[in-house]
Design a protein around this motif. Structure first.
Motif, PDB file in Angstrom:
ATOM      1  N   ARG A  36     -10.450 -22.596  39.144  1.00 56.46           N
ATOM      2  CA  ARG A  36     -10.360 -21.134  39.145  1.00 56.46           C
ATOM      3  C   ARG A  36     -10.047 -20.594  37.742  1.00 56.46           C
ATOM      4  N   GLU A  37      -9.266 -21.342  36.996  1.00 59.35           N
ATOM      5  CA  GLU A  37      -8.944 -20.891  35.637  1.00 59.35           C
ATOM      6  C   GLU A  37     -10.215 -20.748  34.802  1.00 59.35           C
ATOM      7  N   PHE A  38     -11.098 -21.725  34.939  1.00 61.55           N
ATOM      8  CA  PHE A  38     -12.344 -21.656  34.177  1.00 61.55           C
ATOM      9  C   PHE A  38     -13.273 -20.586  34.729  1.00 61.55           C
ATOM     10  N   GLN A  77      -5.014  -8.244  34.476  1.00 69.09           N
ATOM     11  CA  GLN A  77      -4.202  -7.811  33.339  1.00 69.09           C
ATOM     12  C   GLN A  77      -3.551  -6.474  33.702  1.00 69.09           C
ATOM     13  N   HIS A 102     -16.881  -9.021  29.188  1.00 72.30           N
ATOM     14  CA  HIS A 102     -16.849  -8.676  27.766  1.00 72.30           C
ATOM     15  C   HIS A 102     -18.259  -8.498  27.210  1.00 72.30           C
ATOM     16  N   GLU A 116      -9.519  -8.416  35.681  1.00 73.61           N
ATOM     17  CA  GLU A 116      -9.123  -9.458  34.727  1.00 73.61           C
ATOM     18  C   GLU A 116      -7.665  -9.878  34.917  1.00 73.61           C
ATOM     19  N   ASP A 133     -12.312 -17.791  36.122  1.00 66.96           N
ATOM     20  CA  ASP A 133     -11.787 -16.515  35.628  1.00 66.96           C
ATOM     21  C   ASP A 133     -12.216 -16.265  34.188  1.00 66.96           C
ATOM     22  N   GLN A 134     -12.239 -17.322  33.395  1.00 72.07           N
ATOM     23  CA  GLN A 134     -12.683 -17.168  32.007  1.00 72.07           C
ATOM     24  C   GLN A 134     -14.153 -16.772  31.942  1.00 72.07           C
ATOM     25  N   ILE A 135     -14.954 -17.344  32.855  1.00 74.36           N
ATOM     26  CA  ILE A 135     -16.372 -16.970  32.898  1.00 74.36           C
ATOM     27  C   ILE A 135     -16.524 -15.501  33.257  1.00 74.36           C
ATOM     28  N   GLN A 178     -14.316 -13.078  32.882  1.00 72.56           N
ATOM     29  CA  GLN A 178     -13.843 -12.243  31.778  1.00 72.56           C
ATOM     30  C   GLN A 178     -14.858 -12.193  30.639  1.00 72.56           C
ATOM     31  N   THR A 179     -15.474 -13.338  30.360  1.00 71.52           N
ATOM     32  CA  THR A 179     -16.460 -13.386  29.271  1.00 71.52           C
ATOM     33  C   THR A 179     -17.693 -12.564  29.611  1.00 71.52           C
ATOM     34  N   THR A 180     -18.159 -12.658  30.859  1.00 67.93           N
ATOM     35  CA  THR A 180     -19.326 -11.851  31.240  1.00 67.93           C
ATOM     36  C   THR A 180     -18.998 -10.364  31.217  1.00 67.93           C
TER      37      THR A 180
END
Length: 365
Positions: A183-185, A242, A195, A240, A187-189, A191-193
């Motif tokens: 899930r951590e990875f 945040q 962005h 995100e 979430d990074q995907i 967030q990157t998309t």
């Protein structure tokens, strides 16, 4: 005191010498009967021995049968002397081995004691011509830039954004199929998309602003735009994971500003910027509105690290961003471009929250 005829001729010749023109007077046959100092100097410097007093200027012009402009000047002089036309004006190039030059030839007719004469005057228009050529070259460059921008706009708005949308969709489908470690990875995907999507939107808006030299500004209600952009920013940072506290000042519903559809992009970039560079555990962003008779001021303030005074102008430059900045360097550039597009301004000052305050002034509709 009345000058005699000889004195009057001397006075007239002295006056001709003061003109920033090369002047010659021709008799009815086209013979040069008088020149000024500028004419003589130009003839000496360019080895034009046939252009002196006593030479037939019409014959000089016709001496090169391949020089279409010189032939046209000779024909015009004959027509002016014959009374068939009042005057003649012709621009022409006259380049030397060391420089590019352009001149204007003007032929006018006058009579004295029943005899016809022609005045031939050459004016140096090199500076004007060079400016015109530079303007034409710049116009061609701008047209090429617009073509490039149109291509980039197509690429950003469709090709890149469509691919990113597919990636985001696939990431959403994986949500129920990953363990805690994965899930951590994921979430990074996500967030990157997000962005990349934000970047393509900003880039497309920059292109749109640069393509349109004459925007169609109209009255736009400010409250709905600010409310919508704050809600979008809240949703974005919720996705995100945040936490951000947004505070929006009450905006009278009748407040309208002169802008276009890109106004929302101006505020979205300021809101995102306020969070992006904020190192607080829970960033706080306040949006305050001041309404004047002719202007409306919107201040986006945060509790981040602030902006040093020596960078408060440069941050609005294209591609400007701080060291280790996660931003793209185009968001604030777009903000400044749009504010100027609307006849307004944007500047940075210290925030009462302890960070930076971006103050946008817009014209009230």
């Amino acid at each position: 005191m009345v000058a005699g005829r000889d004195d009057a001729e001397a006075l007239g010749h002295a006056a001709l010498n003061t003109l920033p023109l090369s002047v010659a007077v021709l008799d009815a046959d086209g013979v040069i009967v008088q020149t000024n100092e500028s004419w003589e100097t130009f003839a000496d410097e360019n080895d034009l021995c046939g252009d002196s007093v006593g030479a037939n200027y019409i014959s000089v012009c016709r001496s090169d049968s391949d020089d279409e402009i010189a032939i046209a000047v000779a024909d015009a002089i004959e027509a002016v002397l014959a009374g068939e036309r009042d005057q003649f004006i012709q621009e022409y190039p006259c380049h030397s081995p060391t420089e590019r030059r352009w001149f204007t030839a003007r032929v006018s007719r006058f009579e004295r004691d029943g005899d016809a004469f022609a005045v031939v005057a050459h004016a140096d228009i090199t500076q004007r011509k060079l400016a015109e050529l530079a303007a034409e070259s710049r116009a061609e460059e701008l047209e090429a830039e617009r073509d490039t921008l149109a291509f980039l706009n197509q690429l950003v708005r469709h090709d890149i954004r469509n691919d990113v949308t597919l990636v985001a969709g696939w990431a959403e489908l994986l949500d129920d199929h990953v363990d805690e470690e994965g899930r951590e990875f994921l979430d990074q995907i996500v967030q990157t998309t997000d962005h990349i999507t934000e970047l393509t939107r900003t880039a497309a808006d920059v292109v749109a602003a640069m393509e349109d030299d004459d925007p169609d500004l109209r009255a736009i209600a400010l409250a709905p735009v600010l409310d919508a952009e704050v809600r979008k920013a809240e949703a974005k940072h919720d996705r995100e994971h945040q936490p951000v506290e947004f505070r929006l000042d009450d905006v009278p519903g009748d407040v309208r500003v002169r802008a276009d559809d890109l106004l929302s992009s101006l505020f979205s970039n300021l809101l995102n910027n306020a969070v992006l560079h904020n190192d607080s555990a829970v960033p706080t962003v306040e949006v305050d509105v001041g309404v004047g008779t002719d202007e409306v001021t919107v201040t986006v303030a945060d509790d981040g690290p602030g902006i040093p005074e020596d960078r408060r102008e440069s941050i609005f430059g294209r591609g400007e961003k701080g060291i280790e900045s996660p931003g793209t360097g185009v968001g604030l550039y777009l903000v400044a471009e749009l504010a100027g597009r609307y006849g307004g301004t944007v500047h940075v000052e210290d925030s009462d929250l302890g960070g930076a305050a971006f103050v946008v002034t817009l014209r009230r509709a």
